[in-house]
Design an enzyme around this catalytic site. Structure first.
Site, PDB file in Angstrom:
ATOM      1  N   ASP A  39      -9.875 -13.625  33.996  1.00 50.63           N
ATOM      2  CA  ASP A  39      -9.263 -12.395  33.502  1.00 50.63           C
ATOM      3  C   ASP A  39      -9.874 -11.980  32.167  1.00 50.63           C
ATOM      4  O   ASP A  39     -10.480 -12.786  31.471  1.00 50.63           O
ATOM      5  CB  ASP A  39      -7.758 -12.629  33.271  1.00 50.63           C
ATOM      6  CG  ASP A  39      -6.965 -12.449  34.550  1.00 50.63           C
ATOM      7  OD1 ASP A  39      -7.532 -11.915  35.515  1.00 50.63           O
ATOM      8  OD2 ASP A  39      -5.797 -12.852  34.566  1.00 50.63           O
ATOM      9  N   LYS A  61      -8.586  -6.955  34.537  1.00 47.65           N
ATOM     10  CA  LYS A  61      -7.972  -5.621  34.600  1.00 47.65           C
ATOM     11  C   LYS A  61      -7.683  -5.194  33.177  1.00 47.65           C
ATOM     12  O   LYS A  61      -7.338  -6.017  32.337  1.00 47.65           O
ATOM     13  CB  LYS A  61      -6.656  -5.665  35.374  1.00 47.65           C
ATOM     14  CG  LYS A  61      -6.797  -6.134  36.804  1.00 47.65           C
ATOM     15  CD  LYS A  61      -5.443  -6.242  37.471  1.00 47.65           C
ATOM     16  CE  LYS A  61      -5.127  -7.655  37.854  1.00 47.65           C
ATOM     17  NZ  LYS A  61      -3.848  -7.868  38.489  1.00 47.65           N
ATOM     18  N   MET A 172       2.771  -6.485  26.273  1.00 55.75           N
ATOM     19  CA  MET A 172       2.369  -5.195  26.872  1.00 55.75           C
ATOM     20  C   MET A 172       3.290  -4.081  26.374  1.00 55.75           C
ATOM     21  O   MET A 172       3.629  -3.171  27.141  1.00 55.75           O
ATOM     22  CB  MET A 172       2.428  -5.268  28.418  1.00 55.75           C
ATOM     23  CG  MET A 172       1.522  -6.316  29.010  1.00 55.75           C
ATOM     24  SD  MET A 172       1.755  -6.503  30.793  1.00 55.75           S
ATOM     25  CE  MET A 172       3.158  -7.593  30.847  1.00 55.75           C
TER      26      MET A 172
HETATM   27  C1  LIG Z   1      -0.484  -9.308  31.513  1.00 55.15           C
HETATM   28  S1  LIG Z   1       0.205 -10.016  30.075  1.00 55.15           S
HETATM   29  C2  LIG Z   1      -0.232 -11.687  30.356  1.00 55.15           C
HETATM   30  C3  LIG Z   1       0.466 -12.658  29.438  1.00 55.15           C
HETATM   31  C4  LIG Z   1      -0.026 -14.088  29.588  1.00 55.15           C
HETATM   32  N1  LIG Z   1       0.211 -14.599  30.909  1.00 55.15           N
HETATM   33  C5  LIG Z   1       0.580 -15.012  28.542  1.00 55.15           C
HETATM   34  O1  LIG Z   1       1.316 -15.958  28.881  1.00 55.15           O
HETATM   35  O2  LIG Z   1       0.261 -14.814  27.358  1.00 55.15           O
HETATM   36  C6  LIG Z   1      -0.945  -9.484  28.841  1.00 55.15           C
HETATM   37  C7  LIG Z   1      -0.295  -9.260  27.490  1.00 55.15           C
HETATM   38  O3  LIG Z   1      -0.202 -10.481  26.770  1.00 55.15           O
HETATM   39  C8  LIG Z   1      -0.328 -10.223  25.391  1.00 55.15           C
HETATM   40  N2  LIG Z   1      -1.504 -10.953  24.882  1.00 55.15           N
HETATM   41  C9  LIG Z   1      -2.223 -11.862  25.550  1.00 55.15           C
HETATM   42  N3  LIG Z   1      -3.177 -12.401  24.767  1.00 55.15           N
HETATM   43  C10 LIG Z   1      -3.053 -11.807  23.560  1.00 55.15           C
HETATM   44  C11 LIG Z   1      -3.738 -11.928  22.330  1.00 55.15           C
HETATM   45  N4  LIG Z   1      -4.743 -12.790  22.174  1.00 55.15           N
HETATM   46  N5  LIG Z   1      -3.339 -11.170  21.289  1.00 55.15           N
HETATM   47  C12 LIG Z   1      -2.312 -10.303  21.420  1.00 55.15           C
HETATM   48  N6  LIG Z   1      -1.635 -10.125  22.566  1.00 55.15           N
HETATM   49  C13 LIG Z   1      -1.991 -10.880  23.628  1.00 55.15           C
HETATM   50  C14 LIG Z   1      -0.454  -8.723  25.227  1.00 55.15           C
HETATM   51  O4  LIG Z   1       0.849  -8.198  25.066  1.00 55.15           O
HETATM   52  C15 LIG Z   1      -1.052  -8.345  26.555  1.00 55.15           C
HETATM   53  O5  LIG Z   1      -0.841  -6.976  26.838  1.00 55.15           O
END
Ligand SMILES: C[S@@+](CC[C@H](N)C(=O)[O-])C[C@H]1O[C@@H](n2cnc3c(N)ncnc32)[C@H](O)[C@@H]1O
Length: 261
Positions: A39, A61, A172
């Site tokens: 991803d 995505k 998100m």
């Molecule tokens: C589809 S969700 C997946 C979350 C993931 N499964 C988790 O446990 O972190 C994606 C969201 O995670 C957050 N996110 C993930 N990595 C991040 C990062 N390095 N910095 C800030 N937000 C992050 C943001 O809100 C992003 O839009």
């Protein structure tokens, strides 16, 4: 390629982007992989070294842009496993936190493919930590709620969240920040409640924007805040400024409130 007649799929939580936050189990699964589907937010810049024998497939995505559909991702996982490959599905954070991991497990099981899950460090907790924010703090709050801001919450959900108190963590949530703040304020949350927006956690361009519930929309717009970001709402945000006097004040206020109850 694995010599087993039928391969397998391992969903691997890749953590918030820094490869140092991969678990030992994740590194081992990558090292042994024949195929890796990864991803956008998973650590992928050094995948060539981490998975030296694997075919690397980018299925990332972005918000509103899905070049490879979820159904196609599931078909690819199943196809490569049935061909005999050890397939790693490398996901950002933890596979089961807003990661569509459950759907991928079901797709594999339905196709008779062996599937397992290696948990990862979720951004919901680690990205606030990267900004110096603990999601709980003894005497300040003993609960946190993690919600998806992908779609606006319902009025009922805003009411429950406002009533629950504690720390609210939103993934998100940049696009739905206006509805969230309005909804919480409408149901009695304090306009002075601290808010932090932590963008691109663990990257060289990590940035924390601080505001209150009343000012968050304006401040986020002025700062041109963008996804990916984790929103944190609650008293624990006061830890982010690393102002020891301010933090002492948070604990003092919490103790006074507890004593008054
Ligand atoms: C589809 S969700 C997946 C979350 C993931 N499964 C988790 O446990 O972190 C994606 C969201 O995670 C957050 N996110 C993930 N990595 C991040 C990062 N390095 N910095 C800030 N937000 C992050 C943001 O809100 C992003 O839009």
């Amino acid at each position: 390629m694995s010599t087993s007649p039928q391969g397998s799929v391992t969903l691997v939580g890749g953590g918030p982007g820094d490869e140092k936050l991969l678990t030992v189990a994740a590194v081992e699964a990558l090292r042994d992989a024949d195929v890796v589907l990864y991803d956008r937010l998973a650590p992928h810049s050094t995948l060539g070294d981490l998975a030296p024998n694997a075919l690397l497939i980018n299925v990332g995505k972005t918000p509103g842009h899905h070049p490879i559909s979820q159904t196609d991702i599931e078909s690819l996982l199943v196809k490569h496993a049935l061909d005999g490959s050890r397939v790693v599905r490398l996901k950002g954070g933890d596979p089961f936190v807003f990661g569509r991991g459950a759907e991928e497990v079901v797709a594999c099981r339905s196709a008779g493919v062996a599937v397992s899950v290696i948990p990862g460090v979720t951004s919901a907790i680690s990205v606030p930590a990267a900004a110096g924010i603990p999601v709980t703090a003894r005497g300040v709050t003993h609960l946190f709620t993690v919600v998806s801001g992908h779609a606006p919450l319902s009025d009922d959900e805003h009411r429950h969240l406002a009533g629950l108190g504690g720390t609210v963590i939103v993934l998100m949530g940049v696009g739905t920040l206006p509805t969230l703040t309005q909804g919480l304020l409408a149901h009695g949350a304090s306009p002075d409640l601290p808010v932090a927006i932590v963008e691109r956690g663990y990257s060289p361009t990590q940035r924390t924007t601080l505001a209150t519930l009343a000012t968050a929309v304006h401040v986020a717009s002025a700062a041109a805040v963008r996804s990916p970001a984790v929103l944190v709402i609650g008293e624990v945000v006061r830890f982010a400024d690393r102002d020891d006097a301010g933090i002492a004040q948070v604990f003092a206020t919490a103790s006074a409130l507890a004593a008054a109850e």
